[in-house]
Design a protein around this motif. Structure first.
Motif, PDB file in Angstrom:
ATOM      1  N   ALA A   1      -2.275  14.934  14.786  1.00  0.00           N
ATOM      2  CA  ALA A   1      -2.050  13.512  14.489  1.00  0.00           C
ATOM      3  C   ALA A   1      -0.835  13.265  13.596  1.00  0.00           C
ATOM      4  N   ALA A   2      -0.601  14.128  12.623  1.00  0.00           N
ATOM      5  CA  ALA A   2       0.499  13.871  11.680  1.00  0.00           C
ATOM      6  C   ALA A   2       0.849  15.162  10.958  1.00  0.00           C
ATOM      7  N   ARG A   3       2.001  15.169  10.355  1.00  0.00           N
ATOM      8  CA  ARG A   3       2.335  16.293   9.482  1.00  0.00           C
ATOM      9  C   ARG A   3       1.672  16.038   8.134  1.00  0.00           C
ATOM     10  N   CYS A   4       1.239  17.092   7.474  1.00  0.00           N
ATOM     11  CA  CYS A   4       0.556  16.918   6.178  1.00  0.00           C
ATOM     12  C   CYS A   4       1.413  16.100   5.217  1.00  0.00           C
ATOM     13  N   GLU A   5       2.711  16.378   5.209  1.00  0.00           N
ATOM     14  CA  GLU A   5       3.557  15.699   4.218  1.00  0.00           C
ATOM     15  C   GLU A   5       3.791  14.225   4.567  1.00  0.00           C
ATOM     16  N   ASP A   6       3.351  13.802   5.767  1.00  0.00           N
ATOM     17  CA  ASP A   6       3.463  12.382   6.104  1.00  0.00           C
ATOM     18  C   ASP A   6       2.517  11.529   5.247  1.00  0.00           C
ATOM     19  N   ILE A   7       1.460  12.167   4.753  1.00  0.00           N
ATOM     20  CA  ILE A   7       0.441  11.400   4.036  1.00  0.00           C
ATOM     21  C   ILE A   7       0.444  11.790   2.565  1.00  0.00           C
ATOM     22  N   PRO A   8       0.929  10.906   1.707  1.00  0.00           N
ATOM     23  CA  PRO A   8       1.048  11.253   0.283  1.00  0.00           C
ATOM     24  C   PRO A   8      -0.330  11.487  -0.357  1.00  0.00           C
TER      25      PRO A   8
ATOM     26  N   GLY B   1      -3.572   6.848   2.142  1.00  0.00           N
ATOM     27  CA  GLY B   1      -3.940   6.937   3.546  1.00  0.00           C
ATOM     28  C   GLY B   1      -2.786   6.456   4.409  1.00  0.00           C
ATOM     29  N   ARG B   2      -2.808   6.849   5.697  1.00  0.00           N
ATOM     30  CA  ARG B   2      -1.832   6.336   6.648  1.00  0.00           C
ATOM     31  C   ARG B   2      -2.547   6.113   7.979  1.00  0.00           C
TER      32      ARG B   2
ATOM     33  N   PHE C   1      -6.607  10.227   5.347  1.00  0.00           N
ATOM     34  CA  PHE C   1      -6.425  10.223   3.894  1.00  0.00           C
ATOM     35  C   PHE C   1      -6.173  11.634   3.380  1.00  0.00           C
ATOM     36  N   ASN C   2      -5.293  11.734   2.415  1.00  0.00           N
ATOM     37  CA  ASN C   2      -4.997  13.019   1.769  1.00  0.00           C
ATOM     38  C   ASN C   2      -5.695  13.032   0.409  1.00  0.00           C
ATOM     39  N   LEU C   3      -6.792  13.799   0.305  1.00  0.00           N
ATOM     40  CA  LEU C   3      -7.527  13.828  -0.968  1.00  0.00           C
ATOM     41  C   LEU C   3      -7.131  15.036  -1.825  1.00  0.00           C
ATOM     42  N   GLY C   4      -6.035  15.649  -1.503  1.00  0.00           N
ATOM     43  CA  GLY C   4      -5.588  16.774  -2.326  1.00  0.00           C
ATOM     44  C   GLY C   4      -6.140  18.081  -1.816  1.00  0.00           C
TER      45      GLY C   4
ATOM     46  N   ASP D   1       3.235   6.195  -9.844  1.00  0.00           N
ATOM     47  CA  ASP D   1       2.360   6.828  -8.854  1.00  0.00           C
ATOM     48  C   ASP D   1       1.878   5.743  -7.903  1.00  0.00           C
ATOM     49  N   ARG D   2       2.430   5.708  -6.701  1.00  0.00           N
ATOM     50  CA  ARG D   2       2.117   4.623  -5.771  1.00  0.00           C
ATOM     51  C   ARG D   2       0.673   4.667  -5.289  1.00  0.00           C
ATOM     52  N   SER D   3       0.042   5.843  -5.353  1.00  0.00           N
ATOM     53  CA  SER D   3      -1.340   5.897  -4.892  1.00  0.00           C
ATOM     54  C   SER D   3      -2.240   5.089  -5.832  1.00  0.00           C
ATOM     55  N   ALA D   4      -1.749   4.822  -7.034  1.00  0.00           N
ATOM     56  CA  ALA D   4      -2.534   4.054  -8.002  1.00  0.00           C
ATOM     57  C   ALA D   4      -2.228   2.564  -7.908  1.00  0.00           C
ATOM     58  N   ARG D   5      -1.381   2.191  -6.965  1.00  0.00           N
ATOM     59  CA  ARG D   5      -0.993   0.778  -6.825  1.00  0.00           C
ATOM     60  C   ARG D   5      -1.707   0.135  -5.649  1.00  0.00           C
ATOM     61  N   PHE D   6      -1.935  -1.141  -5.779  1.00  0.00           N
ATOM     62  CA  PHE D   6      -2.457  -1.931  -4.682  1.00  0.00           C
ATOM     63  C   PHE D   6      -1.413  -1.927  -3.565  1.00  0.00           C
ATOM     64  N   ILE D   7      -1.861  -2.105  -2.301  1.00  0.00           N
ATOM     65  CA  ILE D   7      -0.942  -2.013  -1.155  1.00  0.00           C
ATOM     66  C   ILE D   7       0.273  -2.930  -1.343  1.00  0.00           C
ATOM     67  N   ASN D   8       0.085  -4.124  -1.908  1.00  0.00           N
ATOM     68  CA  ASN D   8       1.207  -5.039  -2.126  1.00  0.00           C
ATOM     69  C   ASN D   8       2.322  -4.383  -2.933  1.00  0.00           C
ATOM     70  N   ASP D   9       1.915  -3.556  -3.904  1.00  0.00           N
ATOM     71  CA  ASP D   9       2.915  -2.917  -4.754  1.00  0.00           C
ATOM     72  C   ASP D   9       3.399  -1.593  -4.174  1.00  0.00           C
ATOM     73  N   ARG D  10       2.807  -1.186  -3.053  1.00  0.00           N
ATOM     74  CA  ARG D  10       3.351  -0.006  -2.380  1.00  0.00           C
ATOM     75  C   ARG D  10       4.449  -0.423  -1.406  1.00  0.00           C
ATOM     76  N   VAL D  11       4.266  -1.606  -0.809  1.00  0.00           N
ATOM     77  CA  VAL D  11       5.250  -2.024   0.195  1.00  0.00           C
ATOM     78  C   VAL D  11       5.950  -3.330  -0.176  1.00  0.00           C
TER      79      VAL D  11
END
Lengths: 130, 811
Positions: free
Chosen positions: A9-16, A20-21, A33-36, B543-553
């Protein structure tokens, strides 16, 4: 019974990390989702009002829908908040192979899952533009 | 008055010990009659403070000032001669004098020993090393605060109340903490083994390692601590060691005065020692075979002693039901009474829910409650305390014992309490006393209630009860809001700001790992993101993972998952060229709706995430931040430029204000307005910040609202020049950024603080304070940038990109 197939579906690095993507796999949109320590995949559609779960904030093993803050368990697909709602999202097995995330995707129609959401809901204050 | 004449008339009372027990007793003595000439010696250099709250200071929940109980003015008002930093080394009971380590000799008529206790140091080899501390007083706390830093390996010897609180305090400061306990379970004096097990699990969950059944035999290291060694051979590396293995009464002066001394100085029910002119109170005494180390008994003793020493002998001290509450935020542990259930005739009622971490155990004897252990849910602790204290017959309510009927107010049935029932066990304050005080003194805040009745100034566990009483009885009750951010990070925001600053923490994940549950949620993550950005003026680790989607994009998510795009149109002033580009973009990307907003801007609704970077590029305009908690806009009127009524150039002023503040983030959105005359066409009086032009001056107003709530803004200041008006707005803006809670709009913020305080700390602050506010704003502004520039330099390769599967899927 539908057949299932592992799709690259995706490369691992595509999903920070801790994000989620959404990926289109056939007729489905699946949020990965990438949970680490692992990747998890669910349908990219909140059972409440179809919000894009892949855009939500990850909280441990849960994701919070960006529209009205419903909370969904990414392992089981169960809605964890509101507590009195017994609906869930479809989950998909995911694994990592050669740096790619593979998602086991059913090739048939989408699965019905659990009970659908009740109509009246305590929605969070919408974020208004202006 | 001639002081000599004064002393000859008054009896001289000398108090050795300036701690909680001694001073509480003096407070009681003063209530009886002011017939004594009082001198107080304290070997510490501080006025009387709340020793119980030292762990809260260590954990950053309270400042040193917060825990002061009696300020210098109290000593002065009561004509008390306070001698700080003097240790009394000798008592001559026959000559009625005491000697201090400063060489002073002081005569007394009556002597009150309130010498407290000292940490018990177990027999450990080489204990005197740099890095080995005890945790008993303010100086110890300061030393620990100086040493503690993220990553430091700390070992706490002792898993009792104090040891665990010290461990949590150090862990909150970022240390890697291990608690080493001699016994088989934690807090063995207050808990049974099951309760101890729950507690250990809680400590582990917080990231504190617990080692049980281990006796420490030596401190390792050459001059400086490097580790601890256990009996049996094992070792553990350590850079800091805290010994919290219990306390020992300070009885030295009792011996020197020739008093009867066992473990503590022996007193009878009237708090008299074996010498009629010498009295003792607090942790240094032994009553009926028991030395108490908790606050409530010491205060009860003080009351009795005060009656005795002032010639009102009659009140008897008859022992106290021991009760303890662990003061670690998020870990609820309560224990009271007799917890040993092996005593003949005692019965046990238990309830446990391992998933919720709730454990309750009640011990009953002869139809009465004998003891209680509560873990994970201590809401009913006051009720059990009352049943214990009053030895209530509970046979009739046995079925509800574990889950007593909640009152109508949801658990704390303050209405059902009798007037004589104790609310504050530490200070011995009853419901009736509090109600009287509220009526007579017109109290309406917790601070006033504490000051007046002393309730809730001990362990603080009755705070919510007091608050409910105030709410119910005081006609003008004012709530003091100090909410914690959320369950993940159980700290009030102002405390956390201080902690993060002092600990130099710059990433959300780091904060969650040290101070939280390491997961975070949609409430705390954006709050922490904002806080770090503000504290480090933009120099944090984003750290964008800690931001609401609005602040990611950098766009506002809509109900269908598409986004809305609002370019910045400063002051609502645009141009034909800009409008043409907006129209072209709307057509090119088939934007379903183009709408004029209420903020004099244009909204393009229904844009796909993947199109956002292209849309921004084609617009060639900066982000209007319409999707975030940040600077929205300055709405303006045409002021002097075209309007025949305008008296100030509000358009230019508004555009300039927007330019100075744009791209910055705020606790909640900030909408501003600038109007050129008091007709107020751009509605500046209901904006977060408003500039109102009048003939020859500007009014700067703040805290207005026209949303869910409507509120007329308060006047911050009236100034002559536009530059002064802009500066005043900037001062308030930065002050709001630094002091408001996340998601607190300016109207709630200004109302909470009061406009007078806001004025005093912004426009009327000293030059240094104002310059510092502006400097931090400049720094933040220098690091800020138009978020839409991420179209060319995305934070992450797939920030806006729709990921395509790596292989084709055939359906």
């Amino acid at each position: 019974m539908s057949t299932r197939k592992w799709i690259r579906a995706a490369r691992c690095e595509d999903i920070p990390l801790r994000e989620g993507r959404a990926v289109h796999l056939g007729s489905r949109v699946i949020a990965i989702f990438n949970l680490g320590d692992r990747f998890l995949a669910v349908a990219n559609q909140c059972p409440h009002r179809s919000g894009p779960l892949g855009d939500g904030i990850v909280s441990g093993g849960m994701v919070v829908c960006p529209l009205h803050a419903w909370k969904v368990d990414l392992e089981s697909g169960q809605v964890a908040r509101p507590a009195d709602v017994a609906s869930c999202v479809e989950t998909f097995r995911a694994r990592v192979e050669d740096g790619d995330v593979l998602v086991e995707t059913p090739l048939g129609p989408e699965q019905e899952c659990g009970v659908s959401a009740p109509p009246s809901l305590d929605e969070r204050e919408a974020i208004c533009a202006g | 008055m001639n002081p000599l004449e004064n002393t000859s008339r008054q009896e001289k009372l000398v108090v050795v010990g300036n701690g909680m027990a001694g001073i509480a007793c003096v407070e009681q003595i003063l209530r009886h009659s002011p017939k004594f000439d009082i001198t107080i010696f304290g070997n510490e250099t501080y006025v009387n403070y709340n020793r119980i709250m030292l762990s809260a200071v260590l954990a950053g929940e309270k400042s040193i000032d917060d825990i002061i109980l009696n300020g210098l003015d109290w000593y002065e008002q009561n004509h008390i001669d306070l001698r700080l930093g003097v240790r009394i080394t000798d008592v001559d009971a026959a000559a009625k004098t005491i000697t201090g380590d400063d060489g002073s000799v002081t005569h007394f008529d009556k002597l009150l020993l309130a010498t407290g206790s000292q940490p018990l140091i177990p027999s450990i080899d080489d204990v005197k090393k740099d890095g080995v501390f005890v945790f008993r007083n303010l100086d110890d706390t300061r030393s620990l605060l100086e040493r503690a830093r993220p990553g430091l390996k700390a070992v706490v010897i002792g898993g009792g109340l104090l040891g665990l609180e010290a461990a949590r305090g150090l862990q909150v400061r970022g240390c890697e903490v291990t608690v080493v306990h001699l016994m088989d379970w934690l807090m063995e004096r207050q808990l049974d083994s099951a309760g101890g097990g729950y507690l250990a699990a809680e400590m582990n969950r917080m990231g504190i390692t617990v080692l049980l059944g281990l006796s420490t035999s030596a401190i390792l290291g050459n001059g400086k601590v490097e580790g601890v060694q256990f009996k049996g051979g094992g070792t553990l590396p350590a850079e800091l060691v805290v010994i919290a293995a219990g306390i020992r009464p300070n009885v030295d002066l009792g011996h020197k005065a020739g008093l009867e001394v066992k473990r503590g100085i022996v007193v009878n029910d009237y708090m008299e020692t074996s010498n009629p002119d010498i009295f003792a109170v607090g942790e240094c005494v032994q009553h009926n075979g028991i030395c108490y180390g908790l606050i409530a008994p010491l205060l009860e003793q003080g009351k009795v002693l005060a009656a005795t020493i002032t010639g009102n002998k009659g009140l008897k001290y008859q022992g106290t039901v021991p009760a303890a509450k662990l003061k670690i935020m998020g870990v609820d542990v309560f224990s009271a009474g007799e917890i040993n259930d092996k005593i003949d005739g005692s019965e046990v009622i238990r309830y446990e829910d391992p998933t919720l971490g709730v454990y309750k155990k009640l011990t009953l004897k002869d139809g009465r409650l004998a003891g209680a252990i509560l873990m994970g849910d201590t809401a009913d602790s006051h009720r059990y305390m009352d049943w214990l204290r009053s030895a209530t017959d509970i046979t009739k309510i046995r079925k509800q014992l574990l889950f007593p009927d909640a009152g109508e107010d949801g658990g704390l049935d303050v209405a059902q309490m009798a007037d004589g029932d104790t609310v504050c066990g530490c200070m011995g304050v009853s419901k009736g006393t509090i109600i009287n005080a509220i009526h007579e003194k017109g109290l309406c805040t917790m601070a006033q209630l504490k000051e007046c009745t002393r309730a809730s100034t001990g362990c603080g566990s009755c705070t919510s009860l007091c608050q409910q009483l105030l709410k119910a009885v005081a006609p003008e009750f004012q709530e003091e809001t100090k909410k914690v951010i959320c369950k993940c990070v159980p700290f009030a925001e102002d405390n956390l700001r201080e902690i993060l600053r002092s600990q130099n923490l710059k990433s959300v994940q780091e904060v969650l790992e040290i101070y939280g549950n390491s997961q975070g949620c949609e409430v705390c993550k954006p709050a922490l993101s904002y806080m770090l950005d503000m504290l480090w003026c933009g120099g944090h680790q984003e750290d964008r993972s800690a931001r609401f989607i609005n602040d990611r994009v950098h766009a506002n998510i809509q109900k269908d998952g598409t986004f809305s795009v609002v370019p910045r149109i400063r002051g609502g002033v645009t141009s034909p060229d800009e409008l043409r580009r907006i129209a072209d973009v709307a057509e090119k990307y088939k934007v379903p709706m183009v709408k004029i907003t209420g903020s004099q801007r244009i909204d393009l609704l229904g844009v796909k995430k993947a199109d956002l970077p292209k849309v921004w590029a084609d617009l060639g305009m900066p982000s209007g931040q319409a999707y975030t908690k940040g600077v929205r806009m300055v709405k303006t009127c045409v002021g002097t430029e075209f309007c025949r009524y305008g008296v100030q150039d509000s358009t230019s002023a508004g555009v300039e204000l927007e330019r100075r503040l744009e791209n910055l983030f705020t606790p909640h959105k900030v909408k501003m307005g600038a109007v050129g005359c008091p007709r107020n066409c751009a509605e500046a009086t209901v904006k977060d910040i408003g500039l109102i032009g009048q003939e020859g001056s500007w009014q700067v107003v703040v805290g207005g609202a026209a949303g869910k709530k409507v509120r007329k803004a308060d006047l911050l200041i009236t100034v002559v020049t536009t530059e002064e008006a802009l500066t005043a707005a900037q001062l308030f803006f930065q002050y709001y950024r630094e002091n408001a809670n996340y998601l607190e709009r300016t109207y709630d913020f200004v109302e909470r603080l009061g406009i007078e305080k806001v004025r005093k700390e912004t426009v009327y602050a000293t030059d240094e304070v104002r310059e510092a506010l502006l400097e931090r704003l400049r720094k933040s502004k220098a690091l800020s940038r138009d978020a839409w520039l991420e179209r060319d330099e995305p934070k992450h390769p797939t920030q806006f990109v729709q990921i395509e599967p790596l292989e084709r899927i055939s359906v």
